[in-house]
Write an enzyme that holds these catalytic residues in place. Structure first.
Site, PDB file in Angstrom:
ATOM      1  N   ALA A  25       0.814  -1.229   0.000  1.00  0.00           N
ATOM      2  CA  ALA A  25       0.000   0.000   0.000  1.00  0.00           C
ATOM      3  C   ALA A  25       0.844   1.273   0.000  1.00  0.00           C
ATOM      4  CB  ALA A  25      -0.920  -0.009   1.217  1.00  0.00           C
ATOM      5  N   MET A  59       2.447   3.091  -6.684  1.00  0.00           N
ATOM      6  CA  MET A  59       1.188   2.581  -7.221  1.00  0.00           C
ATOM      7  C   MET A  59       0.202   2.275  -6.092  1.00  0.00           C
ATOM      8  SD  MET A  59       0.824   2.727 -10.396  1.00  0.00           S
ATOM      9  CE  MET A  59      -0.715   1.814 -10.392  1.00  0.00           C
ATOM     10  N   GLY A  91       0.107  -6.344 -11.187  1.00  0.00           N
ATOM     11  CA  GLY A  91       0.675  -5.315 -12.068  1.00  0.00           C
ATOM     12  C   GLY A  91       2.183  -5.261 -11.999  1.00  0.00           C
ATOM     13  N   THR A  92       2.777  -6.063 -11.111  1.00  0.00           N
ATOM     14  CA  THR A  92       4.239  -6.063 -10.946  1.00  0.00           C
ATOM     15  C   THR A  92       4.905  -6.440 -12.262  1.00  0.00           C
ATOM     16  OG1 THR A  92       3.889  -6.784  -8.684  1.00  0.00           O
ATOM     17  CG2 THR A  92       6.123  -7.035  -9.563  1.00  0.00           C
ATOM     18  N   ASN A 141       0.506  -3.438 -18.294  1.00  0.00           N
ATOM     19  CA  ASN A 141      -0.004  -2.073 -18.293  1.00  0.00           C
ATOM     20  C   ASN A 141      -1.526  -2.109 -18.207  1.00  0.00           C
ATOM     21  OD1 ASN A 141      -0.781   0.628 -19.163  1.00  0.00           O
ATOM     22  ND2 ASN A 141       1.382   0.849 -19.670  1.00  0.00           N
ATOM     23  N   HIS A 161      10.627   6.244 -18.813  1.00  0.00           N
ATOM     24  CA  HIS A 161      10.010   6.191 -17.487  1.00  0.00           C
ATOM     25  C   HIS A 161      10.849   6.989 -16.489  1.00  0.00           C
ATOM     26  CE1 HIS A 161       7.704   2.733 -19.056  1.00  0.00           C
ATOM     27  NE2 HIS A 161       6.842   3.012 -18.090  1.00  0.00           N
ATOM     28  N   LYS A 199      12.396   3.641 -11.767  1.00  0.00           N
ATOM     29  CA  LYS A 199      11.952   2.345 -12.329  1.00  0.00           C
ATOM     30  C   LYS A 199      13.104   1.342 -12.334  1.00  0.00           C
ATOM     31  CE  LYS A 199       9.336   0.218 -16.050  1.00  0.00           C
ATOM     32  NZ  LYS A 199       8.511  -0.549 -15.101  1.00  0.00           N
ATOM     33  N   GLY A 221       7.917  -3.535 -18.972  1.00  0.00           N
ATOM     34  CA  GLY A 221       7.042  -4.673 -19.292  1.00  0.00           C
ATOM     35  C   GLY A 221       6.120  -4.324 -20.453  1.00  0.00           C
ATOM     36  N   THR A 222       5.712  -3.066 -20.548  1.00  0.00           N
ATOM     37  CA  THR A 222       4.819  -2.647 -21.639  1.00  0.00           C
ATOM     38  C   THR A 222       5.556  -2.683 -22.975  1.00  0.00           C
ATOM     39  OG1 THR A 222       3.650  -1.238 -20.097  1.00  0.00           O
ATOM     40  CG2 THR A 222       3.326  -0.766 -22.436  1.00  0.00           C
TER      41      THR A 222
HETATM   42  P1  NAD Z   1       7.475   1.281  -5.556  1.00  0.00           P
HETATM   43  O1  NAD Z   1       8.935   0.974  -5.412  1.00  0.00           O
HETATM   44  O2  NAD Z   1       7.017   2.665  -5.256  1.00  0.00           O
HETATM   45  O3  NAD Z   1       6.627   0.291  -4.645  1.00  0.00           O
HETATM   46  C1  NAD Z   1       7.018  -1.052  -4.446  1.00  0.00           C
HETATM   47  C2  NAD Z   1       6.175  -1.666  -3.349  1.00  0.00           C
HETATM   48  O4  NAD Z   1       6.695  -2.981  -3.093  1.00  0.00           O
HETATM   49  C3  NAD Z   1       6.226  -0.902  -2.022  1.00  0.00           C
HETATM   50  O5  NAD Z   1       4.972  -0.939  -1.414  1.00  0.00           O
HETATM   51  C4  NAD Z   1       7.234  -1.716  -1.213  1.00  0.00           C
HETATM   52  O6  NAD Z   1       7.033  -1.600   0.169  1.00  0.00           O
HETATM   53  C5  NAD Z   1       6.923  -3.117  -1.690  1.00  0.00           C
HETATM   54  N1  NAD Z   1       8.095  -3.970  -1.450  1.00  0.00           N
HETATM   55  C6  NAD Z   1       9.318  -3.833  -2.020  1.00  0.00           C
HETATM   56  N2  NAD Z   1      10.155  -4.770  -1.512  1.00  0.00           N
HETATM   57  C7  NAD Z   1       9.432  -5.488  -0.608  1.00  0.00           C
HETATM   58  C8  NAD Z   1       9.716  -6.604   0.233  1.00  0.00           C
HETATM   59  N3  NAD Z   1      10.921  -7.153   0.245  1.00  0.00           N
HETATM   60  N4  NAD Z   1       8.717  -7.096   1.003  1.00  0.00           N
HETATM   61  C9  NAD Z   1       7.486  -6.548   0.977  1.00  0.00           C
HETATM   62  N5  NAD Z   1       7.142  -5.482   0.199  1.00  0.00           N
HETATM   63  C10 NAD Z   1       8.115  -4.980  -0.574  1.00  0.00           C
HETATM   64  O7  NAD Z   1       7.103   0.870  -7.042  1.00  0.00           O
HETATM   65  P2  NAD Z   1       5.861   1.376  -7.932  1.00  0.00           P
HETATM   66  O8  NAD Z   1       6.274   2.511  -8.795  1.00  0.00           O
HETATM   67  O9  NAD Z   1       4.654   1.505  -7.057  1.00  0.00           O
HETATM   68  O10 NAD Z   1       5.681   0.132  -8.906  1.00  0.00           O
HETATM   69  C11 NAD Z   1       5.346  -1.144  -8.391  1.00  0.00           C
HETATM   70  C12 NAD Z   1       5.294  -2.152  -9.534  1.00  0.00           C
HETATM   71  O11 NAD Z   1       4.209  -1.854 -10.409  1.00  0.00           O
HETATM   72  C13 NAD Z   1       6.564  -2.156 -10.407  1.00  0.00           C
HETATM   73  O12 NAD Z   1       6.845  -3.494 -10.768  1.00  0.00           O
HETATM   74  C14 NAD Z   1       6.152  -1.338 -11.605  1.00  0.00           C
HETATM   75  O13 NAD Z   1       6.911  -1.636 -12.760  1.00  0.00           O
HETATM   76  C15 NAD Z   1       4.714  -1.799 -11.733  1.00  0.00           C
HETATM   77  N6  NAD Z   1       3.822  -0.912 -12.501  1.00  0.00           N
HETATM   78  C16 NAD Z   1       2.916  -1.557 -13.272  1.00  0.00           C
HETATM   79  C17 NAD Z   1       1.984  -0.816 -13.964  1.00  0.00           C
HETATM   80  C18 NAD Z   1       0.946  -1.554 -14.759  1.00  0.00           C
HETATM   81  O14 NAD Z   1       0.018  -0.909 -15.313  1.00  0.00           O
HETATM   82  N7  NAD Z   1       1.012  -2.907 -14.812  1.00  0.00           N
HETATM   83  C19 NAD Z   1       1.980   0.574 -13.886  1.00  0.00           C
HETATM   84  C20 NAD Z   1       2.918   1.205 -13.079  1.00  0.00           C
HETATM   85  C21 NAD Z   1       3.833   0.433 -12.361  1.00  0.00           C
END
Ligand code: NAD
Length: 266
Positions: free
Chosen positions: A8, A12, A97-98, A123, A154, A158, A164-165
């Site tokens: 949370a 994202m 979404g990861t 995405n 990006h 990142k 991934g997109t």
């Molecule tokens: P961020 O670094 O801001 O957030 C990462 C989250 O993972 C945080 O909440 C963090 O606490 C948690 N986390 C990291 N290591 C951890 C661990 N060891 N144990 C528990 N929790 C852990 O990243 P973000 O910008 O929010 O992006 C998150 C993911 O979403 C990335 O993989 C990004 O590429 C992806 N993303 C996907 C889309 C999509 O549309 N699919 C869009 C944007 C971002």
């Protein structure tokens, strides 16, 4: 419908809290953070900058099956296995979404989808998913004569590249042309190189500042070029798409679904 969040406190994670707050048919029921996180007990609304809301962040080990109908996971590959194992053990549908998952993590995802329903997309924006079908159309018409290059930009934080997109765009084009992206992709060029091989698909990556996400598929021939570009200006677009996917997924049988399924773009 009760929707829970992994991670949370991430970039994202925070906009997902906002997107759920704006959605009338889905309610944020639980928001988890890692067990050693200073954010445990933090109010979710204050975390997202939208004012106090009814729930506070919970440590991951306190999460139970009763907390949610569907979970949303936008975290990092390092936690992917833990989160998916929890969802399988608790028969919990999940929207993932990861990005930047390894081949072995993708195999874990496929295995999990045999027992729980999963939406997985690089995405979640409607525009990018439409772009995936537009690049197929362009590849069909131009792909055998034009040079194809995919560029993406990006923000500086990142962690995976190409995005991934960008990979999903490359996969869609390669699939349409009957090519294998594993053998025809070229990731960056440097120094003296032979003339461009028309059968390749090139990728170029920019990491800078706070760019939310930009992707271009270029089809260039002698005399003309076509560029299909998508620019995201707010993470809320991904978050709203993911919440829409969670609503769509609720009640679906086990299986691996994409945003193309959710948006019925086939
Ligand atoms: P961020 O670094 O801001 O957030 C990462 C989250 O993972 C945080 O909440 C963090 O606490 C948690 N986390 C990291 N290591 C951890 C661990 N060891 N144990 C528990 N929790 C852990 O990243 P973000 O910008 O929010 O992006 C998150 C993911 O979403 C990335 O993989 C990004 O590429 C992806 N993303 C996907 C889309 C999509 O549309 N699919 C869009 C944007 C971002």
């Amino acid at each position: 419908m009760k929707v829970g969040l992994f991670g949370a406190n991430g970039r994202m994670g925070r906009v997902l809290i906002e997107a759920l707050d704006q959605n009338e048919n889905a309610e944020l029921s639980v928001a988890t953070v890692r067990d050693d996180s200073p954010w445990i007990g933090m109010n979710v609304g204050e975390l997202a900058g939208i004012g106090k809301k009814p729930i506070d962040c919970l440590g991951m080990s306190s999460l139970t099956q009763q907390h949610a109908d569907v979970m949303i996971d936008f975290t990092l590959p390092v936690v992917f296995e833990n989160n998916i194992a929890w969802c399988v053990a608790n028969k919990m549908p999940v929207v993932i979404g990861t990005t930047g998952l390894s081949e072995s993590q993708l195999a874990v995802l496929d295995e999990a989808a045999k027992t729980i329903p999963i939406v997985f997309a690089a995405n979640y924006s409607v525009g990018v998913n439409l772009m995936l079908s537009l690049v197929r159309q362009a590849a069909k018409a131009l792909g055998n004569t034009a040079d194809i290059e995919i560029t993406e930009a990006h923000h500086r934080f990142k962690q995976d590249a190409p995005s991934g997109t960008a990979m999903a765009i490359g996969e869609a084009i390669a699939d349409e042309l009957g090519r294998d992206l594993k053998t025809c992709a070229v990731y960056g060029r440097e120094g003296k190189e032979p003339e461009r091989d028309q059968g390749t698909i090139g990728f170029a990556t920019v990491r800078a500042g706070d760019i939310v996400g930009e992707h271009t598929a270029l089809f260039a021939d002698i005399g003309e070029r076509l560029e299909i570009t998508h620019k995201a200006s707010s993470r809320l677009t991904f978050a709203k798409g993911a919440v829409h996917a969670a609503q769509w997924l609720h009640g679906k049988p086990a299986g691996l679904y994409s945003m193309v399924d959710v948006l019925d773009l086939k």
